[in-house]
Design a protein around this motif. Sequence first.
Motif, short mmCIF file in Angstrom:
data_model
loop_
_atom_site.label_atom_id
_atom_site.label_comp_id
_atom_site.label_asym_id
_atom_site.label_seq_id
_atom_site.Cartn_x
_atom_site.Cartn_y
_atom_site.Cartn_z
N ASP A 50 26.95 -16.18 -28.87
CA ASP A 50 28.26 -15.45 -28.36
C ASP A 50 29.29 -16.19 -28.39
OD1 ASP A 50 29.38 -13.13 -27.10
OD2 ASP A 50 29.72 -14.46 -25.57
N LEU A 51 30.46 -15.80 -28.96
CA LEU A 51 31.84 -16.66 -29.10
C LEU A 51 32.01 -17.11 -27.72
CD1 LEU A 51 33.27 -14.57 -31.97
CD2 LEU A 51 31.92 -16.52 -32.04
N GLU A 52 31.86 -16.25 -26.58
CA GLU A 52 32.41 -16.79 -25.33
C GLU A 52 31.39 -17.17 -24.41
OE1 GLU A 52 35.16 -14.27 -23.61
OE2 GLU A 52 36.05 -13.49 -25.35
N GLN A 53 30.11 -16.79 -24.29
CA GLN A 53 29.02 -17.16 -23.52
C GLN A 53 28.36 -18.21 -24.20
OE1 GLN A 53 28.53 -15.69 -20.29
NE2 GLN A 53 30.64 -14.98 -20.61
N GLY A 54 28.29 -18.62 -25.40
CA GLY A 54 27.11 -19.53 -25.65
C GLY A 54 26.02 -18.69 -26.32
N VAL A 55 24.87 -19.46 -26.26
CA VAL A 55 23.43 -18.79 -26.44
C VAL A 55 23.08 -18.09 -25.55
CG1 VAL A 55 21.41 -19.27 -27.28
CG2 VAL A 55 23.22 -21.00 -27.67
N VAL A 56 22.76 -16.72 -25.86
CA VAL A 56 22.29 -15.63 -24.85
C VAL A 56 21.13 -15.09 -25.59
CG1 VAL A 56 24.71 -15.25 -24.10
CG2 VAL A 56 23.82 -13.86 -25.99
N LEU A 57 20.68 -14.08 -24.75
CA LEU A 57 19.43 -13.30 -25.23
C LEU A 57 19.57 -12.01 -25.59
CD1 LEU A 57 16.31 -13.92 -25.51
CD2 LEU A 57 16.03 -13.04 -23.17
N ARG A 58 19.54 -11.51 -26.99
CA ARG A 58 19.66 -10.23 -27.27
C ARG A 58 18.25 -9.45 -27.23
NH1 ARG A 58 19.14 -6.50 -31.83
NH2 ARG A 58 20.98 -5.38 -31.95
N ALA A 59 18.33 -8.30 -26.62
CA ALA A 59 17.13 -7.33 -26.56
C ALA A 59 17.47 -6.05 -27.02
CB ALA A 59 16.63 -7.43 -25.02
N GLU A 60 16.22 -5.90 -28.00
CA GLU A 60 16.44 -4.42 -28.60
C GLU A 60 15.12 -3.61 -28.55
OE1 GLU A 60 17.37 -1.97 -32.89
OE2 GLU A 60 17.60 -4.43 -32.78
N SER A 61 15.09 -2.28 -27.84
CA SER A 61 13.70 -1.62 -27.67
C SER A 61 13.95 -0.60 -28.69
CB SER A 61 13.86 -1.16 -26.23
OG SER A 61 12.87 -0.08 -26.22
N ARG A 62 12.61 -0.25 -29.32
CA ARG A 62 12.73 1.03 -30.20
C ARG A 62 11.26 1.56 -29.60
NH1 ARG A 62 15.73 1.80 -34.82
NH2 ARG A 62 17.31 0.00 -35.16
N GLY A 63 11.47 2.46 -28.76
CA GLY A 63 10.33 2.94 -28.05
C GLY A 63 9.36 2.16 -27.55
N SER A 64 9.67 0.84 -26.86
CA SER A 64 9.01 -0.10 -26.38
C SER A 64 9.47 -0.52 -25.04
CB SER A 64 9.29 -1.41 -27.10
OG SER A 64 10.29 -1.86 -27.18
N ALA A 65 8.51 -1.28 -24.04
CA ALA A 65 8.88 -1.68 -22.72
C ALA A 65 7.91 -2.98 -22.82
CB ALA A 65 8.47 -0.71 -21.89
N SER A 66 8.63 -4.29 -22.92
CA SER A 66 7.79 -5.35 -22.83
C SER A 66 9.24 -6.32 -22.27
CB SER A 66 7.44 -5.91 -24.06
OG SER A 66 8.26 -6.14 -25.10
N GLY A 67 8.78 -7.69 -21.95
CA GLY A 67 9.75 -8.41 -21.48
C GLY A 67 9.44 -9.83 -21.27
N TYR A 68 9.68 -10.36 -20.22
CA TYR A 68 9.23 -11.85 -20.03
C TYR A 68 9.49 -11.97 -18.49
CZ TYR A 68 9.63 -13.43 -24.90
OH TYR A 68 9.45 -13.46 -26.24
N ARG A 69 8.64 -12.91 -18.36
CA ARG A 69 8.64 -13.25 -16.51
C ARG A 69 8.21 -14.76 -16.35
NH1 ARG A 69 4.19 -10.39 -15.72
NH2 ARG A 69 5.41 -8.67 -15.02
N ILE A 70 9.13 -15.23 -15.23
CA ILE A 70 8.73 -16.45 -14.86
C ILE A 70 8.16 -16.64 -13.43
CG2 ILE A 70 11.13 -16.81 -14.05
CD1 ILE A 70 11.30 -19.87 -15.00
N SER A 71 7.09 -17.45 -13.29
CA SER A 71 6.18 -17.24 -12.14
C SER A 71 6.39 -18.44 -11.38
CB SER A 71 4.82 -16.84 -12.49
OG SER A 71 4.59 -15.78 -13.03
#
Length: 224
Positions: A50-71
Amino acid sequence: MNKIAILGGSLCCALSVHAQQSHPILKEADLSHWSAFTQNGNTQYDRVMDLEQGVVLRAESRGSASGYRISQTVDLEKTPTLIWQWTVENFPFFKRVHDDGLEKPVTEFDEQRKQGNDFAVRISVGRSALFGENKTLHYVWSSQSAAGAHWKLDEHNYVMAVNGPEASTLRWQSVSRNVAQDWQQAFGETVTDLDYVSIMTDADDINGQAVGYYGDIAWHGAGH
């Protein structure tokens, strides 16, 4: 690494924080310490520039539900406040063929019920259960409810809308929440620690689409 051309020049600056007073858990979209999980299909996650925030995470769902967890154990007596940056490109929607024969996007669904529990960006915190279901508090950017709205999804899941449709999409929002206080409000419990943080972009309940972005996430002391 891709660049977010669509966001360039359209973002507001996030609140600054002092690195020495924080405990980052996501920085520059580095998921190396996070574990993937899925509830339904696979949301696409990509590191983008991103031009202002630097490296970021883009997430696109197409009928899905998944993610990431830090324990990891979080000491809420030392770091009760969670601060993060995020923005939305497309709120959850699905397509329907109307009477005129044209396929048009539909955004009307009840996000406060399990049948419509879909959000372009969601950050959740929780406690693991030795037996039974984990207890989780979900922070979301709602497409329907104003910031400050909150509801019980079931006895193990509580949702708080920290941004709503009144906030501009494609502009970064910086959110700061005292999780210890929010947990007390949500579940009526005083807790001193948590076991995990997760992110998830989902549109599976409505079998639709959604796109959101996640910036840095960090725990902070009570002064923030």
